[in-house]
Scaffold this active site. Structure first.
Site, mmCIF file in Angstrom:
data_model
loop_
_atom_site.group_PDB
_atom_site.id
_atom_site.type_symbol
_atom_site.label_atom_id
_atom_site.label_comp_id
_atom_site.label_asym_id
_atom_site.label_seq_id
_atom_site.Cartn_x
_atom_site.Cartn_y
_atom_site.Cartn_z
ATOM 1 N N ASP A 1 -3.616 -29.177 -42.445
ATOM 2 C CA ASP A 1 -2.738 -30.079 -43.207
ATOM 3 C C ASP A 1 -1.348 -29.469 -43.404
ATOM 4 O OD1 ASP A 1 -2.052 -32.339 -44.581
ATOM 5 O OD2 ASP A 1 -3.061 -31.775 -46.437
ATOM 6 N N ARG B 1 8.279 -36.280 -38.400
ATOM 7 C CA ARG B 1 6.914 -35.774 -38.627
ATOM 8 C C ARG B 1 6.245 -35.331 -37.319
ATOM 9 N NH1 ARG B 1 4.206 -36.830 -43.124
ATOM 10 N NH2 ARG B 1 2.285 -37.090 -41.981
ATOM 11 N N HIS C 1 3.654 -32.132 -35.946
ATOM 12 C CA HIS C 1 2.366 -32.197 -35.235
ATOM 13 C C HIS C 1 2.425 -31.368 -33.947
ATOM 14 C CE1 HIS C 1 0.907 -34.998 -38.102
ATOM 15 N NE2 HIS C 1 1.635 -36.027 -37.703
ATOM 16 N N ASN D 1 -6.825 -41.935 -40.523
ATOM 17 C CA ASN D 1 -5.452 -41.716 -40.045
ATOM 18 C C ASN D 1 -4.847 -42.934 -39.333
ATOM 19 O OD1 ASN D 1 -5.813 -38.139 -39.326
ATOM 20 N ND2 ASN D 1 -5.037 -39.172 -41.138
ATOM 21 N N TRP D 2 -5.695 -43.937 -39.020
ATOM 22 C CA TRP D 2 -5.164 -45.173 -38.412
ATOM 23 C C TRP D 2 -4.218 -45.890 -39.367
ATOM 24 C CZ3 TRP D 2 -5.996 -45.579 -33.381
ATOM 25 C CH2 TRP D 2 -7.143 -45.017 -32.835
HETATM 26 C C1 FPP Z 1 -2.226 -33.317 -41.215
HETATM 27 O O1 FPP Z 1 -0.868 -33.093 -41.552
HETATM 28 C C2 FPP Z 1 -2.367 -33.251 -39.767
HETATM 29 C C3 FPP Z 1 -2.825 -34.235 -38.953
HETATM 30 C C4 FPP Z 1 -3.271 -35.548 -39.452
HETATM 31 C C5 FPP Z 1 -2.885 -34.076 -37.510
HETATM 32 C C6 FPP Z 1 -3.293 -32.713 -37.048
HETATM 33 C C7 FPP Z 1 -3.073 -32.665 -35.581
HETATM 34 C C8 FPP Z 1 -2.631 -31.610 -34.896
HETATM 35 C C9 FPP Z 1 -2.375 -30.268 -35.469
HETATM 36 C C10 FPP Z 1 -2.346 -31.755 -33.465
HETATM 37 C C11 FPP Z 1 -3.420 -32.466 -32.672
HETATM 38 C C12 FPP Z 1 -4.229 -31.528 -31.898
HETATM 39 C C13 FPP Z 1 -5.020 -31.903 -30.899
HETATM 40 C C14 FPP Z 1 -5.810 -30.941 -30.142
HETATM 41 C C15 FPP Z 1 -5.123 -33.297 -30.495
HETATM 42 P P1 FPP Z 1 -0.060 -34.248 -42.272
HETATM 43 O O2 FPP Z 1 0.600 -35.084 -41.252
HETATM 44 O O3 FPP Z 1 -0.973 -34.995 -43.205
HETATM 45 O O4 FPP Z 1 0.994 -33.405 -43.069
HETATM 46 P P2 FPP Z 1 1.584 -33.733 -44.520
HETATM 47 O O5 FPP Z 1 0.431 -33.642 -45.489
HETATM 48 O O6 FPP Z 1 2.589 -32.659 -44.712
HETATM 49 O O7 FPP Z 1 2.195 -35.101 -44.439
#
Ligand code: FPP
Length: 244
Positions: free
Chosen positions: A16, A29, A33, A64-65
């Site tokens: 996260d 954002r 990622h 997440n959708w």
């Molecule tokens: C949470 O951070 C992260 C995710 C929902 C996606 C995690 C995905 C990756 C690290 C890359 C994908 C990897 C593969 C192998 C497909 P957030 O977006 O919720 O961050 P925030 O809480 O700061 O908004």
């Protein structure tokens, strides 16, 4: 039973903080990622070097959708890049890759990429990387029950062990150490069934900053824990004799 082991056999991570990491840098954002994939590659290598046998990461949840369409499609595109570039590199380094989650909702392209990476890494032995994608802990429990029922398992023969084999991670031991970065202190519908006896480690580190130092801190905290699995601690004989 009291078990002491310095290195967890199975580590699970909620990665996260990508969005906030990018925002702090005035970047979109998606940039967070992308950096998150680099952190993942680093972490797989660091875990393998330390003798961790399984690493499970939460890459996309069934919830997440709900994110903006462009972020969802960005993440789907990132999967394809991750598979073709990064995961292929890890495959060459002896990493076995497995994907868990509901594949019915992802595109054919993504599904085929998963199948290919799983097939080509099936015999790798250094570490198993399990990517949870379109995964939810509740979904997993429901799909396990559905499959057991459709296999005709009688209700009175369905026990924890048998249902456990129907869970998508039935091939792996339960996680010993559960890490969540990004400062939130919750499970967010990740591995609900499998974390029954996991040790938890919550870190304020935003995922793209995660590296060897953070992993070592989590493993050191884990090594201090007294895991009793619901039992009681058995004191050494000399402590008992001294009346402590
Ligand atoms: C949470 O951070 C992260 C995710 C929902 C996606 C995690 C995905 C990756 C690290 C890359 C994908 C990897 C593969 C192998 C497909 P957030 O977006 O919720 O961050 P925030 O809480 O700061 O908004």
């Amino acid at each position: 039973m009291s078990v002491t082991s310095n290195v967890p056999r199975h580590v699970a991570i909620v990665m996260d903080g990508n969005g906030r990491w990018a925002k702090k840098r005035f970047m979109p954002r998606f940039f967070g990622h992308k950096q998150g994939v680099d952190a993942l590659v680093r972490t797989v290598q660091a875990c393998a070097d330390r003798g961790v046998e399984y690493l499970t990461v939460f890459a996309f949840s069934t919830e997440n959708w709900k994110r903006p369409t462009e972020e969802v499609s960005g993440l789907m595109g990132l999967v394809l890049v991750a598979v073709s570039k990064y995961l292929r590199k890890l495959a060459g380094e002896g990493v076995r890759i497995r994907i868990v989650g509901d594949r019915s909702a992802v595109s054919d392209k993504v599904r085929q990429a998963w199948e290919q990476v799983e097939a080509t890494t099936a015999d790798n032995k250094r570490i198993t990387l399990i990517v949870a994608f379109n995964y939810g802990g509740r979904w997993d429990i429901v799909q396990a029950c559905q499959r057991a029922i459709s296999d005709g398992v009688p209700a009175d023969q369905l026990d924890e062990q048998r249902l456990g084999r129907y869970m998508t991670m039935g091939f792996a031991p339960d996680p010993d150490l559960f890490i969540r970065t990004g400062g939130e202190v919750r499970i967010s519908n990740f591995l609900l069934w499998q974390v029954a006896y996991s040790e938890f480690h919550f870190s304020d580190c935003l995922w793209p900053d995660f590296g060897e130092a953070e992993l070592d801190a989590a493993i050191a905290a884990f090594a201090e824990r007294d895991r009793r699995f619901g039992g009681v601690k058995t004191a050494p004989a000399e402590t008992l004799a001294a009346g402590h």
